[in-house]
Design a protein around this motif. Structure first.
Motif, PDB file in Angstrom:
ATOM      1  N   ALA A 175       0.812  -1.213   0.000  1.00 59.09           N
ATOM      2  CA  ALA A 175       0.000   0.000   0.000  1.00 59.09           C
ATOM      3  C   ALA A 175       0.847   1.265   0.000  1.00 59.09           C
ATOM      4  CB  ALA A 175      -0.929   0.009   1.208  1.00 59.09           C
ATOM      5  N   GLY A 176       2.178   1.127   0.144  1.00 56.47           N
ATOM      6  CA  GLY A 176       3.055   2.282   0.093  1.00 56.47           C
ATOM      7  C   GLY A 176       3.757   2.620   1.386  1.00 56.47           C
ATOM      8  N   LEU A 177       3.652   1.786   2.424  1.00 54.26           N
ATOM      9  CA  LEU A 177       4.318   2.076   3.695  1.00 54.26           C
ATOM     10  C   LEU A 177       5.821   1.893   3.540  1.00 54.26           C
ATOM     11  CD1 LEU A 177       3.711   2.707   6.741  1.00 54.26           C
ATOM     12  CD2 LEU A 177       3.959   0.249   7.132  1.00 54.26           C
ATOM     13  N   PRO A 178       6.636   2.893   3.907  1.00 55.62           N
ATOM     14  CA  PRO A 178       8.089   2.752   3.771  1.00 55.62           C
ATOM     15  C   PRO A 178       8.644   1.685   4.714  1.00 55.62           C
ATOM     16  CG  PRO A 178       7.443   5.059   3.980  1.00 55.62           C
ATOM     17  CD  PRO A 178       6.243   4.242   4.306  1.00 55.62           C
ATOM     18  N   GLY A 179       9.817   1.175   4.373  1.00 53.90           N
ATOM     19  CA  GLY A 179      10.469   0.181   5.202  1.00 53.90           C
ATOM     20  C   GLY A 179      10.884   0.735   6.546  1.00 53.90           C
ATOM     21  N   ARG A 180      10.882  -0.119   7.572  1.00 56.44           N
ATOM     22  CA  ARG A 180      11.289   0.168   8.945  1.00 56.44           C
ATOM     23  C   ARG A 180      10.330   1.086   9.696  1.00 56.44           C
ATOM     24  NH1 ARG A 180      17.924   0.876   8.730  1.00 56.44           N
ATOM     25  NH2 ARG A 180      18.359  -1.169   7.815  1.00 56.44           N
ATOM     26  N   VAL A 181       9.280   1.543   9.049  1.00 59.96           N
ATOM     27  CA  VAL A 181       8.271   2.295   9.794  1.00 59.96           C
ATOM     28  C   VAL A 181       7.483   1.352  10.701  1.00 59.96           C
ATOM     29  CG1 VAL A 181       6.153   3.661   9.554  1.00 59.96           C
ATOM     30  CG2 VAL A 181       8.104   4.106   8.068  1.00 59.96           C
ATOM     31  N   TRP A 182       7.282   0.119  10.246  1.00 58.22           N
ATOM     32  CA  TRP A 182       6.580  -0.897  11.037  1.00 58.22           C
ATOM     33  C   TRP A 182       7.476  -2.125  11.121  1.00 58.22           C
ATOM     34  CZ3 TRP A 182       1.099  -3.202   9.691  1.00 58.22           C
ATOM     35  CH2 TRP A 182       0.580  -3.818  10.843  1.00 58.22           C
ATOM     36  N   GLN A 183       7.983  -2.416  12.320  1.00 56.53           N
ATOM     37  CA  GLN A 183       8.887  -3.540  12.543  1.00 56.53           C
ATOM     38  C   GLN A 183       8.265  -4.518  13.541  1.00 56.53           C
ATOM     39  OE1 GLN A 183      13.255  -2.302  12.710  1.00 56.53           O
ATOM     40  NE2 GLN A 183      12.242  -0.425  13.370  1.00 56.53           N
ATOM     41  N   PHE A 184       8.865  -5.719  13.609  1.00 55.10           N
ATOM     42  CA  PHE A 184       8.326  -6.773  14.463  1.00 55.10           C
ATOM     43  C   PHE A 184       9.454  -7.443  15.243  1.00 55.10           C
ATOM     44  CE2 PHE A 184       5.452  -6.277  10.927  1.00 55.10           C
ATOM     45  CZ  PHE A 184       4.215  -6.254  11.541  1.00 55.10           C
ATOM     46  N   THR A 185       9.146  -7.837  16.476  1.00 54.76           N
ATOM     47  CA  THR A 185      10.013  -8.702  17.272  1.00 54.76           C
ATOM     48  C   THR A 185       9.189  -9.918  17.672  1.00 54.76           C
ATOM     49  OG1 THR A 185       9.419  -7.529  19.314  1.00 54.76           O
ATOM     50  CG2 THR A 185      11.386  -6.795  18.153  1.00 54.76           C
ATOM     51  N   ALA A 186       9.755 -11.113  17.510  1.00 55.04           N
ATOM     52  CA  ALA A 186       9.007 -12.357  17.700  1.00 55.04           C
ATOM     53  C   ALA A 186       9.587 -13.142  18.865  1.00 55.04           C
ATOM     54  CB  ALA A 186       9.045 -13.204  16.427  1.00 55.04           C
ATOM     55  N   ALA A 187       8.711 -13.650  19.728  1.00 56.49           N
ATOM     56  CA  ALA A 187       9.118 -14.455  20.877  1.00 56.49           C
ATOM     57  C   ALA A 187       8.415 -15.805  20.815  1.00 56.49           C
ATOM     58  CB  ALA A 187       8.769 -13.745  22.179  1.00 56.49           C
ATOM     59  N   PRO A 188       9.132 -16.932  21.048  1.00 57.08           N
ATOM     60  CA  PRO A 188       8.501 -18.245  20.952  1.00 57.08           C
ATOM     61  C   PRO A 188       7.673 -18.626  22.167  1.00 57.08           C
ATOM     62  CG  PRO A 188      10.809 -18.494  21.492  1.00 57.08           C
ATOM     63  CD  PRO A 188      10.590 -17.026  21.276  1.00 57.08           C
ATOM     64  N   GLY A 189       7.923 -18.017  23.324  1.00 52.49           N
ATOM     65  CA  GLY A 189       7.211 -18.405  24.533  1.00 52.49           C
ATOM     66  C   GLY A 189       7.091 -17.255  25.510  1.00 52.49           C
ATOM     67  N   PRO A 190       6.388 -17.476  26.658  1.00 54.48           N
ATOM     68  CA  PRO A 190       6.184 -16.397  27.633  1.00 54.48           C
ATOM     69  C   PRO A 190       7.481 -15.853  28.219  1.00 54.48           C
ATOM     70  CG  PRO A 190       4.661 -18.208  28.028  1.00 54.48           C
ATOM     71  CD  PRO A 190       5.649 -18.691  27.012  1.00 54.48           C
ATOM     72  N   GLY A 191       8.481 -16.717  28.447  1.00 53.42           N
ATOM     73  CA  GLY A 191       9.733 -16.236  29.017  1.00 53.42           C
ATOM     74  C   GLY A 191      10.469 -15.286  28.091  1.00 53.42           C
ATOM     75  N   GLU A 192      10.593 -15.680  26.823  1.00 51.88           N
ATOM     76  CA  GLU A 192      11.256 -14.808  25.853  1.00 51.88           C
ATOM     77  C   GLU A 192      10.440 -13.540  25.607  1.00 51.88           C
ATOM     78  OE1 GLU A 192      12.453 -19.024  25.236  1.00 51.88           O
ATOM     79  OE2 GLU A 192      10.571 -17.939  25.503  1.00 51.88           O
ATOM     80  N   ALA A 193       9.109 -13.665  25.629  1.00 50.11           N
ATOM     81  CA  ALA A 193       8.268 -12.478  25.450  1.00 50.11           C
ATOM     82  C   ALA A 193       8.468 -11.480  26.581  1.00 50.11           C
ATOM     83  CB  ALA A 193       6.801 -12.900  25.368  1.00 50.11           C
ATOM     84  N   ALA A 194       8.623 -11.976  27.814  1.00 47.54           N
ATOM     85  CA  ALA A 194       8.851 -11.068  28.940  1.00 47.54           C
ATOM     86  C   ALA A 194      10.181 -10.325  28.799  1.00 47.54           C
ATOM     87  CB  ALA A 194       8.821 -11.859  30.250  1.00 47.54           C
ATOM     88  N   GLN A 195      11.208 -11.004  28.280  1.00 47.54           N
ATOM     89  CA  GLN A 195      12.496 -10.339  28.059  1.00 47.54           C
ATOM     90  C   GLN A 195      12.384  -9.243  27.003  1.00 47.54           C
ATOM     91  OE1 GLN A 195      15.390 -13.339  27.132  1.00 47.54           O
ATOM     92  NE2 GLN A 195      15.256 -14.326  29.135  1.00 47.54           N
ATOM     93  N   LEU A 196      11.730  -9.563  25.891  1.00 45.66           N
ATOM     94  CA  LEU A 196      11.553  -8.555  24.846  1.00 45.66           C
ATOM     95  C   LEU A 196      10.719  -7.378  25.347  1.00 45.66           C
ATOM     96  CD1 LEU A 196      10.899 -10.736  21.664  1.00 45.66           C
ATOM     97  CD2 LEU A 196      13.008  -9.604  22.335  1.00 45.66           C
ATOM     98  N   ASP A 197       9.673  -7.667  26.109  1.00 39.99           N
ATOM     99  CA  ASP A 197       8.823  -6.592  26.631  1.00 39.99           C
ATOM    100  C   ASP A 197       9.613  -5.666  27.542  1.00 39.99           C
ATOM    101  OD1 ASP A 197       6.801  -7.763  25.230  1.00 39.99           O
ATOM    102  OD2 ASP A 197       5.817  -8.663  26.972  1.00 39.99           O
ATOM    103  N   ALA A 198      10.493  -6.238  28.361  1.00 38.70           N
ATOM    104  CA  ALA A 198      11.286  -5.414  29.267  1.00 38.70           C
ATOM    105  C   ALA A 198      12.230  -4.499  28.493  1.00 38.70           C
ATOM    106  CB  ALA A 198      12.071  -6.304  30.229  1.00 38.70           C
ATOM    107  N   VAL A 199      12.864  -5.027  27.443  1.00 42.62           N
ATOM    108  CA  VAL A 199      13.784  -4.210  26.650  1.00 42.62           C
ATOM    109  C   VAL A 199      13.024  -3.122  25.902  1.00 42.62           C
ATOM    110  CG1 VAL A 199      15.421  -4.258  24.732  1.00 42.62           C
ATOM    111  CG2 VAL A 199      15.460  -6.072  26.446  1.00 42.62           C
ATOM    112  N   LEU A 200      11.899  -3.472  25.305  1.00 41.85           N
ATOM    113  CA  LEU A 200      11.118  -2.491  24.561  1.00 41.85           C
ATOM    114  C   LEU A 200      10.566  -1.406  25.486  1.00 41.85           C
ATOM    115  CD1 LEU A 200       9.164  -4.882  22.160  1.00 41.85           C
ATOM    116  CD2 LEU A 200      11.023  -3.318  21.546  1.00 41.85           C
ATOM    117  N   ALA A 201      10.121  -1.795  26.678  1.00 38.47           N
ATOM    118  CA  ALA A 201       9.614  -0.795  27.618  1.00 38.47           C
ATOM    119  C   ALA A 201      10.707   0.166  28.062  1.00 38.47           C
ATOM    120  CB  ALA A 201       9.003  -1.490  28.831  1.00 38.47           C
ATOM    121  N   GLU A 202      11.951  -0.318  28.132  1.00 35.31           N
ATOM    122  CA  GLU A 202      13.056   0.542  28.575  1.00 35.31           C
ATOM    123  C   GLU A 202      13.529   1.484  27.475  1.00 35.31           C
ATOM    124  OE1 GLU A 202      17.638   0.107  30.287  1.00 35.31           O
ATOM    125  OE2 GLU A 202      16.430  -1.668  29.830  1.00 35.31           O
TER     126      GLU A 202
END
Length: 423
Positions: A175-202
């Motif tokens: 639709a025309g969205l430039p690159g890196r405007v919308w990015q993703f981080t993927a976690a396989p389970g609750p433990g890894e998701a909690a680590q990513l959430d902590a880094v992103l929140a900081e």
């Protein structure tokens, strides 16, 4: 990260996992591209969103299988989620156009604030999340309003929602969205998701305004919603609305209702009507939404506690959810008299779960409803003929903030609420 079908367990894909360092890199990239994205005119950003909405509507056959097999939604629930998300894209584009233009006009014409920038100060890097019970709607709710305001977005996904998110992002790129405007981080389970959430929140600047977040576990999920049938309510519409609130999407969306409080005057008519409506809905549904194993165990344990405390099953078999095959469960309805007549104690059999179990409670005093509202989440539905001005102030100090009269609780935020939450 293996992506498995929620119904068959068949491997669908294998995708890379994000490490905490990848989350920091995503935030840095988002800040780098933010000035260019913010400099794009508002009309062009909204054109991209409208184009995405049209592509999302036309690509239903490509998106729905990812919702069904990845997130475990039944065909009808998946179609409803796609329909809601498509409408949200159009609503966000329309509301953002009006809201941001009024914001600029407000600061431009006020003499004492002419030194301020006419553009609203939206954060540069915003974090959003995806709820597997409403994947498309929560994905749109978290990312699109922020991008309309000029922010860049990092969305944290998991094994259930990653395919849905990537397919939607592919449509956004087309639709025309430039690159890196919308990015993703993927976690396989609750433990890894909690680590990513902590880094992103900081490291990120803000979290996108979204409805209740849930990853399907009893430890992190908020409690369920509440539905109240007052003495002056109409029983047939209340019973029909209760079925959808309690059992749609396996009851695991944030507005899913576990406790239904019915006034003593409406009790003889509501319980049989609710049973009949539930059986009709069960017969009509070919495939239910799947129940995540943690949620199934939580619902079974809570139902056993409620039965021990005095509730009686009137429909369905207790202890069935953990044993049932995906998509083959039956709704469980429990009935209980007033708290004052049963040994429930100060709490309603522990924190109510999100799951396809409904506890119908008879009450006499309005104070009993206010007591129950202490243990539910922000979603509340009240069936009554009483004026809202008389009822709503009584919930001011309670968790209920999204209150609907003569309708079942509904997930999501209004577009204007989201835009205002972004500043």
């Amino acid at each position: 990260m293996p992506v498995l079908s929620a119904f068959t367990g068949t491997p669908l894909a294998a995708l890379p996992v994000s490490l905490p360092a990848d989350a920091r890199t995503a935030v840095e990239r988002a800040r780098e591209v933010h000035p260019q994205w913010r400099a794009i005119p508002l009309t062009h950003r909204l054109t991209i969103l409208r184009t995405l909405g049209r592509r999302l509507s036309s690509q239903r056959c490509g998106i729905t299988p990812a919702v069904v097999h990845g997130c475990g939604l039944g065909p009808e629930d998946a179609a409803a989620d796609h329909r809601i998300a498509t409408r949200l894209v159009t609503a966000y584009a329309r509301t953002a156009d009006k809201h941001l233009r009024e914001h600029r006009r407000h600061f431009w014409f006020r003499a004492d604030t002419r030194h301020l920038s006419p553009r609203p100060t939206a954060p540069s890097a915003v974090v959003s999340y995806v709820d597997a019970a409403r994947p498309l709607a929560s994905l749109v709710e978290g990312a699109l309003p922020a991008m309309a305001c000029g922010s860049t977005v990092i969305t944290r996904v998991d094994a259930a929602t990653v395919v849905v998110a990537l397919r939607t992002a592919s449509l956004a790129r087309k639709a025309g969205l430039p690159g890196r405007v919308w990015q993703f981080t993927a976690a396989p389970g609750p433990g890894e998701a909690a680590q990513l959430d902590a880094v992103l929140a900081e490291h990120a600047d803000a979290r996108a305004p979204q409805c209740c977040a849930c990853d399907g576990t009893a430890a992190t999920a908020s409690a369920s919603g509440l539905l109240v049938v007052r003495h002056d309510a109409a029983v047939p519409p209340a019973a029909r609305a209760a079925v959808g609130a309690c059992f749609a999407r396996a009851g695991r969306h944030c507005a899913g209702t576990t406790i239904v409080a019915v006034h003593d005057d409406k009790w003889p008519g509501f319980l049989p009507a609710f049973q009949r409506a539930t059986m009709r809905e069960t017969a009509r549904m070919a495939v239910h939404s799947a129940i995540p194993p943690p949620m199934a165990a939580w619902a079974d344990a809570w139902a056993d506690t409620a039965i021990t405390a005095g509730a009686r099953p009137v429909l369905g078999a207790p202890g069935q959810f953990a044993k049932s095959t995906r998509g083959t469960w039956e709704p469980l309805v429990l009935a209980a008299p007033s708290w004052r007549e049963t040994p429930f104690g100060p709490r309603p059999a522990g924190r109510p779960p999100r799951g396809p179990v409904a506890l119908v409670i008879r009450y006499t005093a309005w104070s009993d409803v206010l007591h129950l509202a202490r243990y539910t989440n922000r979603h509340l539905g009240i069936f009554t003929r009483t004026k809202a001005a008389q009822l709503l102030p009584q919930f001011a100090a309670l968790p209920a903030s999204d209150i609907r009269l003569n309708a079942a609780p509904r997930s999501g935020l209004l577009p204007l609420q989201t835009l205002r939450g972004l500043g």
